[in-house]
Write a protein that holds these residues in place. Structure first.
Motif, PDB file in Angstrom:
ATOM      1  N   THR A  20     -10.696  -7.812   1.302  1.00  0.00           N
ATOM      2  CA  THR A  20      -9.971  -8.570  -0.095  1.00  0.00           C
ATOM      3  C   THR A  20     -10.118  -8.400  -1.223  1.00  0.00           C
ATOM      4  O   THR A  20     -10.449  -7.697  -2.115  1.00  0.00           O
ATOM      5  N   CYS A  67      -0.899  -3.190  -4.373  1.00  0.00           N
ATOM      6  CA  CYS A  67      -1.788  -4.101  -5.438  1.00  0.00           C
ATOM      7  C   CYS A  67      -0.294  -4.567  -6.375  1.00  0.00           C
ATOM      8  O   CYS A  67      -0.489  -4.232  -7.261  1.00  0.00           O
ATOM      9  N   GLY A  68       0.728  -4.977  -5.457  1.00  0.00           N
ATOM     10  CA  GLY A  68       2.122  -4.729  -6.428  1.00  0.00           C
ATOM     11  C   GLY A  68       2.121  -6.392  -7.679  1.00  0.00           C
ATOM     12  O   GLY A  68       2.308  -6.187  -8.623  1.00  0.00           O
ATOM     13  N   GLN A  69       0.661  -6.994  -7.150  1.00  0.00           N
ATOM     14  CA  GLN A  69       0.687  -8.026  -8.475  1.00  0.00           C
ATOM     15  C   GLN A  69      -0.179  -7.353  -9.326  1.00  0.00           C
ATOM     16  O   GLN A  69      -0.801  -8.536 -10.436  1.00  0.00           O
ATOM     17  N   PHE A  70      -0.780  -6.099  -9.477  1.00  0.00           N
ATOM     18  CA  PHE A  70      -1.243  -6.270 -11.004  1.00  0.00           C
ATOM     19  C   PHE A  70      -0.624  -4.444 -11.317  1.00  0.00           C
ATOM     20  O   PHE A  70      -1.232  -3.990 -11.672  1.00  0.00           O
ATOM     21  N   PRO A  71       0.533  -5.007 -12.442  1.00  0.00           N
ATOM     22  CA  PRO A  71       0.934  -3.701 -13.185  1.00  0.00           C
ATOM     23  C   PRO A  71       0.199  -2.716 -13.390  1.00  0.00           C
ATOM     24  O   PRO A  71       0.714  -1.370 -13.875  1.00  0.00           O
ATOM     25  N   GLN A  74      -0.694   0.410 -11.422  1.00  0.00           N
ATOM     26  CA  GLN A  74       0.514   1.038 -11.863  1.00  0.00           C
ATOM     27  C   GLN A  74       0.337   2.046 -13.053  1.00  0.00           C
ATOM     28  O   GLN A  74       0.988   2.819 -13.305  1.00  0.00           O
TER      29      GLN A  74
END
Length: 108
Positions: A20, A67-71, A74
């Motif tokens: 990771t 990587c939802g923790q890094f908008p 997106q």
């Protein structure tokens, strides 16, 4: 026997965390590369991802899904979709042949 299983579990966890971390370092490097070469992406007439950026862009598109923790990823994916098309983005997300997503990012 139980002690060996516990040790193996800890080793597996360390390897997973290292993978990771390696993926995050690679993602950071790709972001820096895109900043350095932003003019290639901003060219209005080009709707094809520049060859020298395909791995970076494809890997970031792939990572954005995981990587939802890094908008911010997106947002980048949205920009790349509008710039290079849905087919390019789908190819990376689905890891199709020649998608150019780096294997280190795939492990993550």
């Amino acid at each position: 026997m139980k002690h060996e299983y516990f040790d193996l579990s800890k080793v597996e966890q360390v390897i997973k965390e290292q993978n990771t971390l390696d993926a995050f370092v690679m993602i950071e490097g790709y972001c820096h590369l895109l900043l350095d070469r932003i003019e290639l992406i901003q060219e209005e007439r080009s709707r094809v991802c520049p060859e020298e950026l395909k791995e970076a862009v494809s890997s970031l598109v792939y990572a954005a899904r995981r990587c939802g923790q890094f908008p911010e990823l997106q947002e980048m994916r949205t920009i790349f979709t509008s710039r290079f098309g849905k087919e390019f983005v789908t190819c990376a997300i689905e890891l199709r042949n020649n998608c150019r997503v780096h294997p280190t990012v795939c492990i993550y």
